[in-house]
Design a protein around this motif. Structure first.
Motif, PDB file in Angstrom:
ATOM      1  N   ALA A  42       9.904 -59.566  13.807  1.00 25.37           N
ATOM      2  CA  ALA A  42       9.505 -59.773  15.328  1.00 25.37           C
ATOM      3  C   ALA A  42       9.053 -58.738  15.864  1.00 25.37           C
ATOM      4  CB  ALA A  42      10.782 -60.425  15.955  1.00 25.37           C
ATOM      5  N   TYR A  43       9.014 -57.565  15.789  1.00 19.68           N
ATOM      6  CA  TYR A  43       8.455 -56.531  16.530  1.00 19.68           C
ATOM      7  C   TYR A  43       7.030 -56.525  16.504  1.00 19.68           C
ATOM      8  CZ  TYR A  43      12.849 -53.677  17.524  1.00 19.68           C
ATOM      9  OH  TYR A  43      13.923 -53.223  18.073  1.00 19.68           O
ATOM     10  N   PRO A  44       6.283 -56.727  15.352  1.00 17.17           N
ATOM     11  CA  PRO A  44       4.798 -56.975  15.618  1.00 17.17           C
ATOM     12  C   PRO A  44       4.412 -57.894  16.476  1.00 17.17           C
ATOM     13  CG  PRO A  44       5.513 -56.582  13.314  1.00 17.17           C
ATOM     14  CD  PRO A  44       6.754 -56.858  14.035  1.00 17.17           C
ATOM     15  N   VAL A  45       5.258 -59.090  16.466  1.00 23.28           N
ATOM     16  CA  VAL A  45       4.783 -60.296  17.379  1.00 23.28           C
ATOM     17  C   VAL A  45       5.008 -59.875  18.816  1.00 23.28           C
ATOM     18  CG1 VAL A  45       5.500 -62.711  17.751  1.00 23.28           C
ATOM     19  CG2 VAL A  45       5.536 -61.947  15.460  1.00 23.28           C
ATOM     20  N   SER A  46       6.030 -59.169  18.950  1.00 20.18           N
ATOM     21  CA  SER A  46       6.246 -58.593  20.435  1.00 20.18           C
ATOM     22  C   SER A  46       5.198 -57.803  20.968  1.00 20.18           C
ATOM     23  CB  SER A  46       7.758 -58.186  20.460  1.00 20.18           C
ATOM     24  OG  SER A  46       8.044 -57.490  21.775  1.00 20.18           O
ATOM     25  N   VAL A  47       4.776 -56.917  20.209  1.00 24.86           N
ATOM     26  CA  VAL A  47       3.796 -55.920  20.608  1.00 24.86           C
ATOM     27  C   VAL A  47       2.463 -56.527  20.681  1.00 24.86           C
ATOM     28  CG1 VAL A  47       2.661 -53.801  19.963  1.00 24.86           C
ATOM     29  CG2 VAL A  47       4.820 -53.987  19.586  1.00 24.86           C
ATOM     30  N   ASP A  48       1.983 -57.428  19.820  1.00 21.53           N
ATOM     31  CA  ASP A  48       0.767 -57.974  19.630  1.00 21.53           C
ATOM     32  C   ASP A  48       0.604 -58.912  20.713  1.00 21.53           C
ATOM     33  OD1 ASP A  48      -0.026 -56.450  17.685  1.00 21.53           O
ATOM     34  OD2 ASP A  48       0.183 -58.089  16.199  1.00 21.53           O
ATOM     35  N   LEU A  49       1.876 -59.847  21.350  1.00 25.71           N
ATOM     36  CA  LEU A  49       1.683 -60.704  22.520  1.00 25.71           C
ATOM     37  C   LEU A  49       1.675 -60.031  23.765  1.00 25.71           C
ATOM     38  CD1 LEU A  49       4.278 -63.601  21.379  1.00 25.71           C
ATOM     39  CD2 LEU A  49       1.528 -63.612  21.413  1.00 25.71           C
ATOM     40  N   LEU A  75      -0.986 -50.939  23.929  1.00 28.59           N
ATOM     41  CA  LEU A  75      -1.800 -50.262  23.097  1.00 28.59           C
ATOM     42  C   LEU A  75      -1.444 -49.023  22.230  1.00 28.59           C
ATOM     43  CD1 LEU A  75      -4.808 -50.475  21.867  1.00 28.59           C
ATOM     44  CD2 LEU A  75      -5.391 -49.269  23.918  1.00 28.59           C
ATOM     45  N   VAL A  76      -0.530 -48.370  22.989  1.00 23.51           N
ATOM     46  CA  VAL A  76       0.073 -47.072  22.695  1.00 23.51           C
ATOM     47  C   VAL A  76       1.173 -47.559  21.346  1.00 23.51           C
ATOM     48  CG1 VAL A  76       1.578 -45.284  23.151  1.00 23.51           C
ATOM     49  CG2 VAL A  76      -0.452 -45.552  24.532  1.00 23.51           C
ATOM     50  N   ALA A  77       1.818 -48.454  21.709  1.00 21.62           N
ATOM     51  CA  ALA A  77       2.909 -48.898  20.497  1.00 21.62           C
ATOM     52  C   ALA A  77       2.242 -49.271  19.413  1.00 21.62           C
ATOM     53  CB  ALA A  77       3.627 -49.878  21.271  1.00 21.62           C
ATOM     54  N   SER A  78       1.138 -50.140  19.624  1.00 24.91           N
ATOM     55  CA  SER A  78       0.294 -50.581  18.500  1.00 24.91           C
ATOM     56  C   SER A  78      -0.282 -49.470  17.458  1.00 24.91           C
ATOM     57  CB  SER A  78      -0.699 -51.543  18.789  1.00 24.91           C
ATOM     58  OG  SER A  78      -1.206 -51.973  17.598  1.00 24.91           O
ATOM     59  N   LEU A  79      -1.128 -48.564  18.311  1.00 29.47           N
ATOM     60  CA  LEU A  79      -1.808 -47.528  17.739  1.00 29.47           C
ATOM     61  C   LEU A  79      -0.683 -46.367  17.216  1.00 29.47           C
ATOM     62  CD1 LEU A  79      -4.846 -46.811  20.265  1.00 29.47           C
ATOM     63  CD2 LEU A  79      -4.667 -47.830  18.044  1.00 29.47           C
ATOM     64  N   GLY A  80       0.368 -46.215  18.011  1.00 26.50           N
ATOM     65  CA  GLY A  80       1.537 -45.052  17.465  1.00 26.50           C
ATOM     66  C   GLY A  80       1.900 -45.581  16.005  1.00 26.50           C
ATOM     67  N   ALA A  81       2.164 -46.760  15.910  1.00 28.41           N
ATOM     68  CA  ALA A  81       2.725 -47.447  14.729  1.00 28.41           C
ATOM     69  C   ALA A  81       1.900 -47.414  13.728  1.00 28.41           C
ATOM     70  CB  ALA A  81       3.254 -48.924  15.001  1.00 28.41           C
ATOM     71  N   ASN A  82       0.705 -47.860  13.786  1.00 26.20           N
ATOM     72  CA  ASN A  82      -0.459 -47.591  12.673  1.00 26.20           C
ATOM     73  C   ASN A  82      -0.812 -46.108  12.381  1.00 26.20           C
ATOM     74  OD1 ASN A  82      -2.008 -50.413  12.521  1.00 26.20           O
ATOM     75  ND2 ASN A  82      -1.539 -50.132  14.479  1.00 26.20           N
ATOM     76  N   LEU A  88       2.266 -39.335   8.452  1.00 25.11           N
ATOM     77  CA  LEU A  88       2.372 -38.405   9.539  1.00 25.11           C
ATOM     78  C   LEU A  88       4.284 -38.310   9.557  1.00 25.11           C
ATOM     79  CD1 LEU A  88       0.031 -38.901  12.284  1.00 25.11           C
ATOM     80  CD2 LEU A  88      -0.126 -37.203  10.396  1.00 25.11           C
ATOM     81  N   LEU A  89       4.772 -39.504   9.261  1.00 26.78           N
ATOM     82  CA  LEU A  89       6.130 -39.507   9.222  1.00 26.78           C
ATOM     83  C   LEU A  89       7.001 -39.782   7.787  1.00 26.78           C
ATOM     84  CD1 LEU A  89       6.857 -41.287  12.727  1.00 26.78           C
ATOM     85  CD2 LEU A  89       7.089 -38.787  12.429  1.00 26.78           C
ATOM     86  N   ASP A  90       8.057 -39.252   7.639  1.00 25.87           N
ATOM     87  CA  ASP A  90       8.790 -39.823   6.292  1.00 25.87           C
ATOM     88  C   ASP A  90       9.620 -41.071   6.633  1.00 25.87           C
ATOM     89  OD1 ASP A  90       9.994 -39.826   4.123  1.00 25.87           O
ATOM     90  OD2 ASP A  90      11.308 -37.946   4.176  1.00 25.87           O
ATOM     91  N   LEU A  91       9.030 -42.066   6.141  1.00 21.07           N
ATOM     92  CA  LEU A  91       9.713 -43.262   6.687  1.00 21.07           C
ATOM     93  C   LEU A  91      11.119 -43.667   5.941  1.00 21.07           C
ATOM     94  CD1 LEU A  91       6.659 -45.807   6.247  1.00 21.07           C
ATOM     95  CD2 LEU A  91       7.587 -44.504   8.570  1.00 21.07           C
TER      96      LEU A  91
END
Length: 222
Positions: A42-49, A75-82, A88-91
């Motif tokens: 649901a998170y990707p849907v929320s950011v893109d919408l 836009l910052v949320a989408s770019l930051g996740a990509n 850059l982060l240890d998932l």
């Protein structure tokens, strides 16, 4: 009649691929931050919408601080996740601050979508009315020759025809072309949503202009 051949739009294919990759990166980041199951999807849907809603508001109602603010946040949320999923982060060990941001995103996105859907657009500022130039002062006349006096005569009666009163024409209200174009967009949007033409009171409320200016704009829209 021959059917048109199916054509593949390269731009559309590229947009679908880029959207799928961004969608997957947002899902991976949300899952690494502790959002499992359907919540991670649901998170990707929320950011893109939210990004699409802010962009649609900018295209429909023109630039506004509200739409630009939420467009930049999404836009910052989408770019930051990509960028975060690029190594850059240890998932496997997501920092606490990122978990807090991911957990707080639903409330932030809900508030942004609500404000974009129910906040009126910023009315364009009307330019000041042009001021009439001050009349030039009459030149001072110097002393001239003394007038010649004539013997007084009895005034002759003069018949003056009665002049017909001409009706006063209403003063035209200058309306900027940009304001008329914006009002036409508002009227078209109102007609598309309600199926009826916009009335003067609704137009005045949407534009935030005085009554006489709204009447002049409505006259130009007919």
């Amino acid at each position: 009649m021959a059917r048109p051949a199916l054509r593949v739009d390269a731009v559309l294919v590229q947009a679908v691929i880029a959207g799928a990759l961004s969608f997957a990166h947002l899902h991976d980041l949300a899952a690494a931050a502790g959002q499992t199951g359907w919540k991670a999807w649901a998170y990707p849907v929320s950011v893109d919408l939210l990004l699409v809603a802010a962009w649609r508001r900018l295209r429909a109602d023109g630039p506004s601080r509200l739409a630009w603010c939420w467009f930049l946040i999404a836009l910052v949320a989408s770019l930051g996740a990509n960028v975060a999923t690029a190594g850059l982060l240890d998932l496997d060990d997501v920092p606490a601050w990122l978990r807090i941001l991911v957990a707080a995103w639903p409330a932030l996105a809900f508030m942004g979508g609500t404000l974009l859907a129910h906040s009126p657009a910023d009315p364009p500022s009307a330019p000041p009315a042009p001021t009439a130039p001050a009349p030039d002062s009459a030149p001072e006349m110097g002393p001239g020759p003394a007038p010649v006096t004539e013997p007084a005569r009895a005034p002759e009666p003069v018949t003056v025809p009665e002049a017909e009163e001409t009706p006063a024409l209403p003063s035209a209200v200058p309306v900027p072309a940009a304001l008329v174009d914006h009002a036409r967009k508002v009227a078209d949007d109102h007609h598309a949503r309600t199926g009826a033409r916009i009335d003067t009171d609704t137009l005045r409320a949407r534009l935030g202009v005085p009554s006489h200016l709204a009447d002049a704009i409505a006259a130009q829209l007919t």
